[in-house]
Design an enzyme around this catalytic site. Structure first.
Site, PDB file in Angstrom:
ATOM      1  N   HIS A  77      46.689  40.943  22.042  1.00 20.61           N
ATOM      2  CA  HIS A  77      46.469  39.543  22.379  1.00 20.61           C
ATOM      3  C   HIS A  77      47.727  38.707  22.179  1.00 20.61           C
ATOM      4  O   HIS A  77      47.976  37.746  22.914  1.00 20.61           O
ATOM      5  CB  HIS A  77      45.336  38.987  21.515  1.00 20.61           C
ATOM      6  CG  HIS A  77      43.992  39.474  21.927  1.00 20.61           C
ATOM      7  ND1 HIS A  77      42.958  39.636  21.042  1.00 20.61           N
ATOM      8  CD2 HIS A  77      43.506  39.847  23.123  1.00 20.61           C
ATOM      9  CE1 HIS A  77      41.884  40.080  21.689  1.00 20.61           C
ATOM     10  NE2 HIS A  77      42.201  40.208  22.947  1.00 20.61           N
TER      11      HIS A  77
ATOM     12  N   ARG B  33      38.661  41.594  35.271  1.00 21.98           N
ATOM     13  CA  ARG B  33      38.045  42.664  34.473  1.00 21.98           C
ATOM     14  C   ARG B  33      37.340  42.004  33.294  1.00 21.98           C
ATOM     15  O   ARG B  33      37.985  41.442  32.409  1.00 21.98           O
ATOM     16  CB  ARG B  33      39.121  43.633  33.976  1.00 21.98           C
ATOM     17  CG  ARG B  33      39.924  44.293  35.092  1.00 21.98           C
ATOM     18  CD  ARG B  33      40.976  45.233  34.500  1.00 21.98           C
ATOM     19  NE  ARG B  33      41.746  45.897  35.515  1.00 21.98           N
ATOM     20  CZ  ARG B  33      42.962  45.532  35.924  1.00 21.98           C
ATOM     21  NH1 ARG B  33      43.523  44.452  35.381  1.00 21.98           N
ATOM     22  NH2 ARG B  33      43.611  46.210  36.839  1.00 21.98           N
TER      23      ARG B  33
ATOM     24  N   ARG C 156      34.457  41.384  38.455  1.00 21.37           N
ATOM     25  CA  ARG C 156      33.950  42.750  38.446  1.00 21.37           C
ATOM     26  C   ARG C 156      32.991  42.871  37.275  1.00 21.37           C
ATOM     27  O   ARG C 156      33.349  42.543  36.138  1.00 21.37           O
ATOM     28  CB  ARG C 156      35.089  43.765  38.296  1.00 21.37           C
ATOM     29  CG  ARG C 156      34.596  45.214  38.360  1.00 21.37           C
ATOM     30  CD  ARG C 156      35.736  46.205  38.174  1.00 21.37           C
ATOM     31  NE  ARG C 156      36.233  46.218  36.806  1.00 21.37           N
ATOM     32  CZ  ARG C 156      37.264  46.951  36.395  1.00 21.37           C
ATOM     33  NH1 ARG C 156      37.920  47.718  37.256  1.00 21.37           N
ATOM     34  NH2 ARG C 156      37.665  46.914  35.139  1.00 21.37           N
TER      35      ARG C 156
ATOM     36  N   GLU D 178      35.971  53.515  44.945  1.00 22.17           N
ATOM     37  CA  GLU D 178      36.869  54.228  44.032  1.00 22.17           C
ATOM     38  C   GLU D 178      36.461  55.669  43.763  1.00 22.17           C
ATOM     39  O   GLU D 178      37.060  56.331  42.909  1.00 22.17           O
ATOM     40  CB  GLU D 178      37.008  53.449  42.713  1.00 22.17           C
ATOM     41  CG  GLU D 178      35.702  52.992  42.108  1.00 22.17           C
ATOM     42  CD  GLU D 178      35.902  51.980  40.983  1.00 22.17           C
ATOM     43  OE1 GLU D 178      36.996  51.923  40.389  1.00 22.17           O
ATOM     44  OE2 GLU D 178      34.944  51.248  40.693  1.00 22.17           O
TER      45      GLU D 178
ATOM     46  N   ASN E 174      43.327  53.133  41.462  1.00 20.63           N
ATOM     47  CA  ASN E 174      43.544  53.841  40.202  1.00 20.63           C
ATOM     48  C   ASN E 174      42.544  54.981  40.040  1.00 20.63           C
ATOM     49  O   ASN E 174      42.900  56.116  39.704  1.00 20.63           O
ATOM     50  CB  ASN E 174      43.427  52.876  39.017  1.00 20.63           C
ATOM     51  CG  ASN E 174      44.468  51.767  39.079  1.00 20.63           C
ATOM     52  OD1 ASN E 174      45.266  51.709  40.001  1.00 20.63           O
ATOM     53  ND2 ASN E 174      44.453  50.898  38.094  1.00 20.63           N
ATOM     54  N   ASP E 175      41.263  54.674  40.282  1.00 18.38           N
ATOM     55  CA  ASP E 175      40.229  55.705  40.172  1.00 18.38           C
ATOM     56  C   ASP E 175      40.121  56.551  41.439  1.00 18.38           C
ATOM     57  O   ASP E 175      39.861  57.750  41.376  1.00 18.38           O
ATOM     58  CB  ASP E 175      38.871  55.073  39.862  1.00 18.38           C
ATOM     59  CG  ASP E 175      38.659  54.870  38.369  1.00 18.38           C
ATOM     60  OD1 ASP E 175      39.305  55.585  37.579  1.00 18.38           O
ATOM     61  OD2 ASP E 175      37.870  54.001  37.985  1.00 18.38           O
TER      62      ASP E 175
ATOM     63  N   ARG F  69      44.948  61.349  35.093  1.00 17.62           N
ATOM     64  CA  ARG F  69      46.242  60.657  35.036  1.00 17.62           C
ATOM     65  C   ARG F  69      46.804  60.572  33.624  1.00 17.62           C
ATOM     66  O   ARG F  69      47.980  60.275  33.439  1.00 17.62           O
ATOM     67  CB  ARG F  69      46.112  59.262  35.647  1.00 17.62           C
ATOM     68  CG  ARG F  69      45.055  58.399  34.999  1.00 17.62           C
ATOM     69  CD  ARG F  69      44.785  57.148  35.816  1.00 17.62           C
ATOM     70  NE  ARG F  69      43.634  56.425  35.306  1.00 17.62           N
ATOM     71  CZ  ARG F  69      43.064  55.405  35.912  1.00 17.62           C
ATOM     72  NH1 ARG F  69      43.536  54.999  37.049  1.00 17.62           N
ATOM     73  NH2 ARG F  69      42.021  54.801  35.387  1.00 17.62           N
TER      74      ARG F  69
END
Length: 590
Positions: free
Chosen positions: A197, A304, A340, A439, A462-463, A473
């Site tokens: 953070h 996200r 999402r 994905e 990415n997926d 990965r």
């Protein structure tokens, strides 16, 4: 600055916030309260001991609220600090400490230290880096309480009155939120990681920061001249005259780059043959909205939402989620924010209701599967999103859809959430665009069926690359095979775009593949309508789009579809657009 007689030392850490600063070190003592005595409390005095602990917690809360109210304007809605206040109430910390005092008849300091030690051990064993870094949040809030219990004084960063670079073992979010930008040029810490953070706040304040240096506080002394390169994660201690000149030039180049980015951030993203494309930002924390705006994002293409859930012993309430979501929507309005829904479990552990360990979490109960299995959690989030939608332009995105019935069920839950809000008489907006993440290969294959149920597609490369090529990965043995330009990946993208076009719905991309300027001509040529990426990548991608012709990109994409290897695809892109990328980087730096 005079040449230092001491030997130049180079330290390598993690680039938390881009930029370069040169100045004198100011060491901040954040070692915490290490020596905690254990002593017994007579049973008749236990209530007073619990009361003493509660008073220390209340003092810590008041201090955090004061920091929020007096923090820089960019951080006025710093929900990270609000999260720290929530942690002070959490059963995992607050409840267990009181329980330890009462059961073991011990002093509050010892009980708190004992509880925190157990929590730290549990978090540090977790495989996900994000979760391990949440140990710092627990440590910071407990240290605030501990200092109140023992009466220890703490350095006040807000009172620094000279131009310095902070050097600390670690800095809490409360510390970084008090930074006076007139006096603090940047900071470095021994601890911290990519998703800490503290790093996020440094990015919001746009000051250079390098974290995870391990030995910074043991190597650097007060008044030492240091260079912080937050772009490359490098710190130079006792720099030579030659190094100072080199970095002063780099610093000037970076400042010119920022000035150009600021000027260009408002420009339309239009190809040379006059086709407009939106470039949006991916964010994980609300504080990143500032960067999204500064770098010229046309909206939030991927929010996200997991961070409010991770590392907690209880799920966030609907109101907590709603307040957080509304802040982001209001700041971005009238630009869109695409939420999402929860993508947890798998490699993102959660304390509450996590069930059992899975041997292969990537193929297990995660994302939409988890939400459909836990309807009470899903409905709470859907209600919060629908309520936030009343304050701006909101779109909804369901992750990891692999079968037709999943989107049907997800939409049913959305309808139920809307009906319950109407029954409760709460303001909300029901008619928001609903999309799905493409994905997994099965979603590509049945894209024609899925397109009839949704308003847009968003390709998560990415997926998609991981599942499409069967590549872990995170496995060093096969990571080199994780290739965004593999012909199989390109053909999956093309098929998805063709299906979307046939059903007259837009198709976006929010995976890391979209963040590379060299990929932009190919992606537009394949039929993508929008690209979304980390905020810092936006300027170069926008520049690339303004420099190319969509007609030529389509011709190039058609040629690429006949190629057999990722290397061949890369060579075509490099030969066609490599000079453009190099020129853009040079222009922005000169």
């Amino acid at each position: 600055m005079k040449k230092s007689a001491k030997r130049e030392i180079i330290l390598k850490g993690i680039n938390a916030s881009a930029g370069i600063c040169i100045g004198k070190a100011y060491l901040v003592d954040r070692s915490g309260v290490e020596v905690i005595p254990r002593y017994s409390i007579p049973e008749k005095n236990i209530k007073n001991e619990v009361k003493r602990f509660k008073s220390a917690v209340q003092t810590a809360k008041s201090a955090l609220r004061s920091i929020i109210e007096n923090s820089p304007r960019e951080l006025q809605k710093a929900s990270i600090l609000e999260t720290h206040i929530v942690l002070l109430n959490d059963k995992l910390l607050y409840g267990r400490t009181i329980e330890t005092i009462e059961k073991e008849l011990v002093n509050a300091e010892w009980a708190l230290k004992s509880v925190v030690t157990h929590i730290r051990a549990a978090f540090q064993e977790m495989p996900e880096a994000y979760m391990r870094e949440r140990v710092a949040d627990i440590t910071h809030v407990s240290d605030l309480v501990m200092r109140n219990l023992v009466g220890a004084e703490q350095q006040d960063i807000a009172q620094i009155e000279k131009r310095v670079i902070l050097v600390a073992h670690d800095l809490s979010v409360a510390d970084t939120s008090q930074i006076d930008l007139e006096h603090v040029k940047g900071f470095i810490t021994d601890l911290g990681g990519k998703t800490s953070h503290t790093g996020i706040i440094a990015q919001t304040l746009e000051i250079p920061a390098v974290v995870g240096l391990d030995v910074a506080t043991r190597t650097i002394q007060n008044e030492d001249v240091i260079i912080v390169d937050g772009t490359n994660g490098t710190v130079v201690v006792h720099p030579t005259e030659k190094t100072l000149v080199e970095y002063a030039e780099r610093q000037a180049n970076y400042e010119r780059y920022k000035a150009v980015v600021t000027r260009e951030s408002r420009l339309e993203t239009e190809t040379t043959d006059h086709r407009h494309f939106d470039v949006l930002a991916n964010i994980e924390f609300p504080e990143e909205v500032v960067s999204a705006i500064n770098y010229g994002a046309a909206g939030i293409g991927l929010y996200r939402t997991e961070f409010q859930y991770l590392g907690r012993s209880v799920f966030p309430s609907e109101n907590e989620l709603f307040d957080n979501y509304r802040d982001v929507v209001e700041v971005m309005a009238p630009k869109p924010v695409i939420f999402r829904t929860l993508d947890i479990n798998g490699d993102k552990a959660i304390h509450a209701g996590s069930g059992h360990d899975e041997q292969n979490p990537a193929l297990g109960l995660r994302a939409i599967r988890y939400c459909l299995k836990r309807p009470e959690v899903f409905r709470t989030q859907l209600r919060a999103i629908l309520r936030a939608a009343a304050f701006g332009e909101v779109r909804l995105l369901f992750p990891l859809i692999s079968a037709f019935f999943e989107i049907q069920l997800a939409k049913r839950f959305l309808n139920e959430a809307a009906a319950s809000l109407e029954k409760d008489g709460l303001p909300f907006k029901r008619d928001i665009p609903v999309g799905i993440m493409i994905e997994v290969p099965s979603a590509v294959v049945i894209a024609d069926h899925l397109a009839k149920e949704v308003d847009f597609f968003s390709i998560g490369t990415n997926d998609l690359i991981q599942y499409g090529l069967a590549i872990d990965r995170g496995n060093k043995q096969v990571a080199h095979m994780y290739q965004p330009l593999d012909p199989a990946v390109i053909r999956m993208i093309k098929h998805t775009a063709d299906v979307a076009k046939a059903h007259r719905i837009p198709v976006h991309m929010c995976g890391e593949m979209a963040a590379r300027p060299l990929h932009a001509p190919l992606l537009l040529g394949l039929g993508l309508d929008e690209l979304s990426m980390n905020p810092q990548a936006i300027p170069l991608v926008k520049r690339m789009i303004r420099s190319i012709s969509l007609a030529e990109s389509k011709k190039m994409a058609k040629r690429v579809l006949d190629l057999r290897t990722a290397r061949e695809v890369f060579e075509v892109l490099r030969d066609s657009f490599g000079d453009l990328v190099a020129n853009h980087r040079r222009d922005l730096a000169s």
